[in-house]
Design an enzyme around this catalytic site. Structure first.
Site, PDB file in Angstrom:
ATOM      1  N   ASN A  35       0.844  -1.197   0.000  1.00 37.05           N
ATOM      2  CA  ASN A  35       0.000   0.000   0.000  1.00 37.05           C
ATOM      3  C   ASN A  35       0.874   1.240   0.000  1.00 37.05           C
ATOM      4  O   ASN A  35       2.112   1.151  -0.022  1.00 37.05           O
ATOM      5  CB  ASN A  35      -0.958  -0.009   1.193  1.00 37.05           C
ATOM      6  CG  ASN A  35      -0.222  -0.082   2.524  1.00 37.05           C
ATOM      7  OD1 ASN A  35       0.468   0.854   2.906  1.00 37.05           O
ATOM      8  ND2 ASN A  35      -0.362  -1.215   3.214  1.00 37.05           N
ATOM      9  N   PRO A  50      -2.778 -12.043  10.061  1.00 35.40           N
ATOM     10  CA  PRO A  50      -3.113 -11.900  11.478  1.00 35.40           C
ATOM     11  C   PRO A  50      -3.497 -10.464  11.796  1.00 35.40           C
ATOM     12  O   PRO A  50      -2.984  -9.518  11.196  1.00 35.40           O
ATOM     13  CB  PRO A  50      -1.822 -12.312  12.198  1.00 35.40           C
ATOM     14  CG  PRO A  50      -0.736 -12.132  11.181  1.00 35.40           C
ATOM     15  CD  PRO A  50      -1.358 -12.440   9.857  1.00 35.40           C
ATOM     16  N   ASP A  51      -4.393 -10.287  12.748  1.00 30.27           N
ATOM     17  CA  ASP A  51      -4.799  -8.972  13.231  1.00 30.27           C
ATOM     18  C   ASP A  51      -3.910  -8.647  14.435  1.00 30.27           C
ATOM     19  O   ASP A  51      -4.208  -9.017  15.571  1.00 30.27           O
ATOM     20  CB  ASP A  51      -6.276  -8.969  13.620  1.00 30.27           C
ATOM     21  CG  ASP A  51      -6.809  -7.581  13.909  1.00 30.27           C
ATOM     22  OD1 ASP A  51      -6.021  -6.739  14.392  1.00 30.27           O
ATOM     23  OD2 ASP A  51      -7.990  -7.327  13.646  1.00 30.27           O
ATOM     24  N   PHE A  95      -4.695   2.715  14.593  1.00 30.74           N
ATOM     25  CA  PHE A  95      -4.834   3.727  13.544  1.00 30.74           C
ATOM     26  C   PHE A  95      -5.790   3.196  12.492  1.00 30.74           C
ATOM     27  O   PHE A  95      -5.794   1.990  12.192  1.00 30.74           O
ATOM     28  CB  PHE A  95      -3.479   4.036  12.901  1.00 30.74           C
ATOM     29  CG  PHE A  95      -2.745   5.166  13.555  1.00 30.74           C
ATOM     30  CD1 PHE A  95      -2.574   6.379  12.899  1.00 30.74           C
ATOM     31  CD2 PHE A  95      -2.226   5.031  14.829  1.00 30.74           C
ATOM     32  CE1 PHE A  95      -1.906   7.425  13.505  1.00 30.74           C
ATOM     33  CE2 PHE A  95      -1.542   6.070  15.441  1.00 30.74           C
ATOM     34  CZ  PHE A  95      -1.388   7.273  14.774  1.00 30.74           C
ATOM     35  N   LYS A 153     -14.116   0.251  13.996  1.00 31.67           N
ATOM     36  CA  LYS A 153     -12.844  -0.474  14.071  1.00 31.67           C
ATOM     37  C   LYS A 153     -12.332  -0.494  15.510  1.00 31.67           C
ATOM     38  O   LYS A 153     -11.819  -1.516  15.979  1.00 31.67           O
ATOM     39  CB  LYS A 153     -11.814   0.190  13.156  1.00 31.67           C
ATOM     40  CG  LYS A 153     -10.467  -0.518  13.130  1.00 31.67           C
ATOM     41  CD  LYS A 153      -9.529   0.096  12.098  1.00 31.67           C
ATOM     42  CE  LYS A 153      -8.206  -0.659  12.043  1.00 31.67           C
ATOM     43  NZ  LYS A 153      -7.292  -0.098  11.006  1.00 31.67           N
TER      44      LYS A 153
END
Length: 401
Positions: A211, A308-309, A326, A340
């Site tokens: 990104n 994975p988070d 963030f 979120k």
């Protein structure tokens, strides 16, 4: 934030070959907006001419207590009373010894005696054996106990041809140390772990998913946390940013590597800030070579697996640190960021519009917690990082009544 235009620095220069670096430090201070008054010892003038530092600072250089600049003849009082900070770079072994033992036989050493409560920073510069000498180390320890900051020294090749610890820090690093003098030490004794930048998820030997995150906000947070006294570890995805001064940096590439690095560093962490733009998915299969274009054949279909988070995993741990997330959104910033925050189970989330911040040196953001929304107007990312840390500290359990 306080304007640097109001800051007045007295820059002491003692004798040593590193005195030449004081010229660049003076230039950087003036460029940054500091009023800079240079004071030189007689030995320092043997290495660098006062006229050079006068031209760079735009002010007469004080060199002799018997030929004072002040009308009342008391430079050792008047110069230091007008200062917001006293910095000595280079600080020789002789200068350090005088300062540690209360000796004052020249203008610079009497300034150090008369400094009262203003922030003081010394940047040592000497041969490696001199720096390792037990008496010098005792003097340095005494100065630290007296509240004097010691910046450096660095290790490397020395003017004498030897290699080791004792080189004066580079002027750019000393400037950062000076700027940190003016930041309250809200995080002294705390450990802060920060993720920053993008991740890169390869699908073959040369290409992958990533990104537009530049990592600049994470770098700003790392610097701001270091300025405020924290021990900072930065887990950084692939960016063009230089390693931040004073911060331990672990470089990673993929989301799983970032997760592993974070888990390995969590012990003793007080604050975890997940500022990295972590890829949500990764290719299920990574080709060993490069996927080739086959004429007019249809392009390959990428099958994706979830990453994975990292933030949610850390927040869910027993005795988790204070966690800050963030959210870089494209629309409906507040609604998406609040959702979120709840989904990740974190007390505070910083939201911004990704297209309006990626790669920029400035940003605007909102801070969202269970009590509501706080908008921070657009500003330099470092200024925002400092403000965000103020808000983090105010919300930490030990700070709440």
């Amino acid at each position: 934030m306080d304007s640097l235009q109001t800051r007045h620095i007295v820059l002491g220069v003692s004798g040593g070959v590193a005195a030449y670096k004081a010229c660049e430090l003076t230039r950087l201070l003036v460029k940054a907006g500091y009023t800079t008054q240079v004071v030189m010892t007689a030995a320092a003038t043997r290495f660098v001419g006062p006229a050079t530092l006068q031209a760079l600072s735009g002010r007469p250089v004080a060199t002799d207590q018997w030929q004072p600049l002040a009308a009342n003849g008391m430079d050792h009082i008047e110069l230091v009373r007008a200062a917001d900070a006293l910095v000595v770079a280079p600080a020789s072994a002789d200068c350090i010894g005088k300062a540690a033992n209360g000796l004052g036989d020249d203008l610079l050493s009497t300034l150090l005696l008369a400094r009262d409560t203003i922030p003081t920073l010394l940047a040592p510069a000497m041969n490696r054996a001199m720096w390792a000498n037990a008496s010098v180390q005792r003097n340095v320890q005494r100065l630290r106990m007296d509240g004097v900051g010691i910046a450096g020294p660095a290790s490397g090749e020395q003017a004498c041809g030897e290699v080791g610890e004792g080189r004066m820090l580079e002027p750019e690093s000393i400037l950062l140390e000076i700027e940190a003098l003016f930041q309250p030490k809200r995080l002294a004794g705390r450990r802060v772990l920060i993720t920053a930048g993008p991740t890169f998820e390869p699908w073959d030997a040369v290409r992958g998913l990533t990104n537009r995150s530049s990592g600049k906000m994470g770098w700003a947070l790392a610097r701001a946390a270091w300025e405020q006294g924290a021990e900072v570890t930065l887990v950084a995805g692939p960016t063009a940013q230089a390693t931040p001064y004073g911060v331990s940096t672990i470089e990673v590439e993929t989301a799983r590597e970032m997760r592993d690095a974070v888990q390995a560093e969590l012990k003793g962490v007080d604050v975890f800030i997940a500022a990295a733009a972590v890829a949500d998915w990764r290719p299920a299969r990574v080709e060993a070579g490069k996927l080739k274009k086959q004429g007019d054949a249809r392009p390959p279909v990428l099958e994706l697996d979830p990453n994975p988070d990292i933030l949610a995993e850390v927040a869910a741990q027993p005795e988790a640190p204070f966690c800050v997330g963030f959210a870089a959104e494209a629309d409906d910033l507040i609604a998406n960021a609040q959702a979120k925050r709840v989904r990740k189970g974190v007390p505070l989330l910083v939201g911004n519009l990704g297209p309006q911040t990626f790669g920029r040196d400035d940003n605007a953001c909102v801070l969202i917690d269970a009590q509501g929304v706080l908008e921070l107007p657009r500003g330099a990312k470092l200024d925002l990082a400092r403000r965000i840390l103020v808000e983090i500290v105010s919300r930490m359990p030990s700070q709440q009544s």
